[in-house]
Design a protein around this motif. Structure first.
Motif, PDB file in Angstrom:
ATOM      1  N   ASP A  28      19.744   4.901 -19.521  1.00 17.46           N
ATOM      2  CA  ASP A  28      18.269   4.083 -19.641  1.00 17.46           C
ATOM      3  C   ASP A  28      17.548   5.750 -19.423  1.00 17.46           C
ATOM      4  OD1 ASP A  28      16.032   3.098 -18.805  1.00 17.46           O
ATOM      5  OD2 ASP A  28      16.116   3.061 -16.279  1.00 17.46           O
ATOM      6  N   SER A  29      18.065   6.192 -20.464  1.00 17.31           N
ATOM      7  CA  SER A  29      17.363   7.489 -21.135  1.00 17.31           C
ATOM      8  C   SER A  29      16.742   7.627 -22.341  1.00 17.31           C
ATOM      9  CB  SER A  29      17.648   8.347 -20.171  1.00 17.31           C
ATOM     10  OG  SER A  29      18.624   8.923 -20.679  1.00 17.31           O
ATOM     11  N   THR A  30      15.877   8.463 -22.402  1.00 15.29           N
ATOM     12  CA  THR A  30      15.585   8.726 -23.886  1.00 15.29           C
ATOM     13  C   THR A  30      15.968  10.244 -25.299  1.00 15.29           C
ATOM     14  OG1 THR A  30      13.781   7.857 -23.826  1.00 15.29           O
ATOM     15  CG2 THR A  30      13.169   8.601 -25.340  1.00 15.29           C
ATOM     16  N   LEU A  31      17.034   9.671 -25.925  1.00 13.01           N
ATOM     17  CA  LEU A  31      17.313  11.077 -26.692  1.00 13.01           C
ATOM     18  C   LEU A  31      15.228  10.829 -27.737  1.00 13.01           C
ATOM     19  CD1 LEU A  31      18.793  12.791 -28.219  1.00 13.01           C
ATOM     20  CD2 LEU A  31      20.263  10.495 -29.823  1.00 13.01           C
ATOM     21  N   TRP A  57      14.189   5.087 -20.932  1.00  9.74           N
ATOM     22  CA  TRP A  57      13.360   4.815 -22.161  1.00  9.74           C
ATOM     23  C   TRP A  57      12.920   3.833 -21.640  1.00  9.74           C
ATOM     24  CZ3 TRP A  57      13.878   4.865 -26.478  1.00  9.74           C
ATOM     25  CH2 TRP A  57      13.565   4.059 -27.646  1.00  9.74           C
ATOM     26  N   TYR A  58      11.284   3.688 -22.628  1.00  9.87           N
ATOM     27  CA  TYR A  58      10.827   2.447 -22.461  1.00  9.87           C
ATOM     28  C   TYR A  58      10.301   1.853 -23.668  1.00  9.87           C
ATOM     29  CZ  TYR A  58       8.979   5.316 -18.374  1.00  9.87           C
ATOM     30  OH  TYR A  58       8.867   6.132 -16.911  1.00  9.87           O
ATOM     31  N   GLY A  59      11.571   1.750 -24.882  1.00  7.19           N
ATOM     32  CA  GLY A  59      11.406   1.181 -25.966  1.00  7.19           C
ATOM     33  C   GLY A  59      12.420  -0.594 -26.268  1.00  7.19           C
ATOM     34  N   ARG A  60      12.183  -0.554 -26.576  1.00  8.14           N
ATOM     35  CA  ARG A  60      13.018  -2.429 -26.452  1.00  8.14           C
ATOM     36  C   ARG A  60      14.399  -2.301 -25.794  1.00  8.14           C
ATOM     37  NH1 ARG A  60      13.129  -1.349 -32.246  1.00  8.14           N
ATOM     38  NH2 ARG A  60      15.178  -2.475 -32.878  1.00  8.14           N
ATOM     39  N   ARG A  61      14.955  -4.187 -25.388  1.00  8.93           N
ATOM     40  CA  ARG A  61      16.074  -3.623 -24.843  1.00  8.93           C
ATOM     41  C   ARG A  61      16.744  -4.663 -25.298  1.00  8.93           C
ATOM     42  NH1 ARG A  61      17.021  -0.137 -19.698  1.00  8.93           N
ATOM     43  NH2 ARG A  61      14.909   0.633 -19.518  1.00  8.93           N
ATOM     44  N   HIS A 266       4.373  14.847 -28.410  1.00 13.10           N
ATOM     45  CA  HIS A 266       5.022  14.081 -27.706  1.00 13.10           C
ATOM     46  C   HIS A 266       5.651  15.161 -26.409  1.00 13.10           C
ATOM     47  CE1 HIS A 266       6.188  10.470 -29.777  1.00 13.10           C
ATOM     48  NE2 HIS A 266       5.740  11.217 -30.929  1.00 13.10           N
ATOM     49  N   ASP A 267       5.780  16.276 -26.174  1.00 11.28           N
ATOM     50  CA  ASP A 267       5.829  17.399 -25.784  1.00 11.28           C
ATOM     51  C   ASP A 267       4.793  16.697 -23.986  1.00 11.28           C
ATOM     52  OD1 ASP A 267       7.631  18.964 -26.443  1.00 11.28           O
ATOM     53  OD2 ASP A 267       6.421  20.607 -26.918  1.00 11.28           O
ATOM     54  N   LEU A 268       3.270  16.467 -24.320  1.00 10.27           N
ATOM     55  CA  LEU A 268       2.402  15.631 -23.774  1.00 10.27           C
ATOM     56  C   LEU A 268       2.650  15.131 -23.603  1.00 10.27           C
ATOM     57  CD1 LEU A 268      -0.576  16.626 -25.700  1.00 10.27           C
ATOM     58  CD2 LEU A 268       0.275  18.111 -23.377  1.00 10.27           C
ATOM     59  N   LEU A 269       3.830  13.649 -23.430  1.00 13.94           N
ATOM     60  CA  LEU A 269       4.113  12.862 -23.142  1.00 13.94           C
ATOM     61  C   LEU A 269       5.385  12.617 -22.748  1.00 13.94           C
ATOM     62  CD1 LEU A 269       2.537  10.759 -26.390  1.00 13.94           C
ATOM     63  CD2 LEU A 269       2.052  10.112 -23.822  1.00 13.94           C
ATOM     64  N   ALA A 270       5.917  13.541 -22.436  1.00  8.77           N
ATOM     65  CA  ALA A 270       7.464  13.402 -22.000  1.00  8.77           C
ATOM     66  C   ALA A 270       7.295  13.054 -20.379  1.00  8.77           C
ATOM     67  CB  ALA A 270       8.096  15.070 -22.132  1.00  8.77           C
ATOM     68  N   GLY A 271       8.285  12.190 -19.876  1.00 11.59           N
ATOM     69  CA  GLY A 271       8.115  12.330 -18.315  1.00 11.59           C
ATOM     70  C   GLY A 271       7.150  10.790 -18.416  1.00 11.59           C
ATOM     71  N   VAL A 272       6.155  10.466 -19.637  1.00  8.97           N
ATOM     72  CA  VAL A 272       5.029   9.417 -19.035  1.00  8.97           C
ATOM     73  C   VAL A 272       5.921   7.655 -20.014  1.00  8.97           C
ATOM     74  CG1 VAL A 272       3.376   8.542 -20.375  1.00  8.97           C
ATOM     75  CG2 VAL A 272       3.027  11.185 -19.376  1.00  8.97           C
ATOM     76  N   PRO A 273       5.474   7.132 -19.424  1.00  7.60           N
ATOM     77  CA  PRO A 273       6.143   5.649 -19.887  1.00  7.60           C
ATOM     78  C   PRO A 273       5.648   5.125 -21.177  1.00  7.60           C
ATOM     79  CG  PRO A 273       4.831   5.248 -18.041  1.00  7.60           C
ATOM     80  CD  PRO A 273       4.892   6.600 -17.939  1.00  7.60           C
TER      81      PRO A 273
END
Length: 410
Positions: A28-31, A57-61, A266-273
């Motif tokens: 449950d994390s993002t690459l 990870w905030y994408g589809r499952r 994407h640096d600005l968005l890191a850690g954001v849903p």
């Protein structure tokens, strides 16, 4: 002491994931995959730039090895040991638009590109493909990712850009995550930005199918602060220092508003849903831009703000093509190739588009679309994807958007 990536992987192996099949291969994390796409009109190259690990990870499952739309490029993730396809993603890029310009015939350039995939438990093979306007592969690269690689940078675990929830999904564990990003708003203008984000959300949810499916969306507004107010206007020799260094006159088109700095974004968005991105630009100059599964930008200080932000989201989220024509120079669509966009057809291969609506008498074939007056067809005369003066998406676009929302969430 900061945990190593290996320790983090061991911890995430035990994370409970509801979606069937997801936890077999992913944490449950993002690459985050950073690439450089470079070349000119006749040469295309894909280079791996940097790999990042983000907390969630905030994408589809679901539907992990399927694609709702082909796009102008694809990422395929396979298990290194079994060669099983475990995730697929499609996209479009500014690079692919640029290689069709006159400048690309004599100049080479590079473009940043960033893609998100779920973080793997085991070693994977990642393949990236780019297609031309005839659906032919013009560039391809394959690389191996070992999740225990010590050089995968951890990002978004601290110093997360502040954000405000604008709209909460009915089920935040199974939804479509959208993040607004402030561009050209100073610290003193953050309240104005939040109001603009609320206006954009109201505009989006005034359109079907978003209106009746609003519980499927989770929307936050990231408070990214700019040093200067506004955005750059190269044609007027106006250059401003903003969070994303956005500008008009992209590819020398006056109203085309973009940013080339996707790593900074994407640096600005890191850690954001987030998975889908809407950049709100603090300018009264009309313009915008939308790139499928990348981002969209919209100006916010004019009377067409609402229709423009919805139109551009139709591009970046829905993969919808423009339904207007303003000339036939540098065509993007050809009779021997069916557009991947769900609201356009050359009638080359019309399957799985709006044939059901034709049978029901709700749509047909209206010639003109994709910037071309001949050979490309849309379903009805007018639509939000054709003109700002039409208040709704047409029946063809509504159907396509509904199918996409269900793909992500059902």
């Amino acid at each position: 002491m900061r945990k190593s990536i290996f320790t983090f992987i061991l911890l995430c192996l035990g994370t409970y994931i509801k979606a069937q099949g997801f936890n077999a291969h992913f944490c449950d994390s993002t690459l985050r995959l950073n690439y450089i796409f470079a070349g000119d009109a006749s040469n295309y190259n894909i280079f791996v730039d940097e790999l990042n690990l983000e907390p969630r990870w905030y994408g589809r499952r679901k539907h992990l090895n399927e694609l709702p739309l082909k796009g102008n490029g694809q990422i395929t993730v396979t298990d290194y040991m079994t060669n099983e396809i475990i995730y697929k993603h499609s996209f479009s890029t500014l690079f692919q638009e640029w290689i069709a310009t006159a400048e690309a015939k004599h100049t080479g350039k590079s473009f940043e590109n960033v893609f998100l995939v779920p973080f793997p438990k085991n070693k994977i093979r990642v393949k990236v493909e780019l297609y031309d306007y005839h659906n032919r592969i013009v560039a391809q690269a394959t690389h191996i990712v070992n999740p225990q690689d010590i050089l995968i940078r951890r990002i978004g675990f601290r110093n997360v850009t502040p954000y405000t929830t604008i709209h909460a999904a009915g089920d935040t564990t199974n939804c479509i995550n959208i993040a607004y990003v402030a561009e050209g708003y100073t610290m003193e203008q953050m309240d104005d930005y939040i109001n603009d984000a609320k206006t954009a959300t109201d505009a989006l949810f005034s359109h079907e199918p978003f209106k009746s499916m609003r519980d499927k969306f989770n929307i936050v507004a990231v408070r990214s602060v700019s040093e200067d107010s506004g955005t750059s206007e190269p044609a007027n020799n106006i250059w401003r220092k903003t969070a994303l260094d956005s500008h008009f006159d992209t590819f020398y088109s006056d109203r085309y508003l973009t940013t080339l700095h996707l790593k900074k974004l994407h640096d600005l968005l890191a850690g954001v849903p987030y998975e889908h991105i809407i950049i709100l630009v603090n300018t009264d100059k009309y313009g915008g831009g939308g790139i499928y599964n990348s981002y969209n930008l919209s100006y916010t200080k004019g009377k067409y703000f609402k229709p423009v932000v919805v139109h551009e989201f139709g591009h970046s989220f829905g993969g919808l093509g423009d339904e207007y024509d303003y000339g036939n120079d540098d065509p993007m669509y050809f009779s021997d190739t069916e557009p991947w966009e769900p609201n356009l057809t050359t009638k080359h291969d019309f399957r799985d588009k709006w044939e059901n609506l034709v049978e029901e008498g709700k749509a047909g074939f209206v010639e003109g679309g994709g910037y071309q007056s001949k050979g490309v067809f849309r379903g009805v005369e007018n639509c939000r994807m054709k003109t700002n003066d039409v208040p709704e998406f047409c029946v063809v676009c509504r159907q396509a958007l509904t199918r996409l929302i269900r793909f992500y969430t059902e």
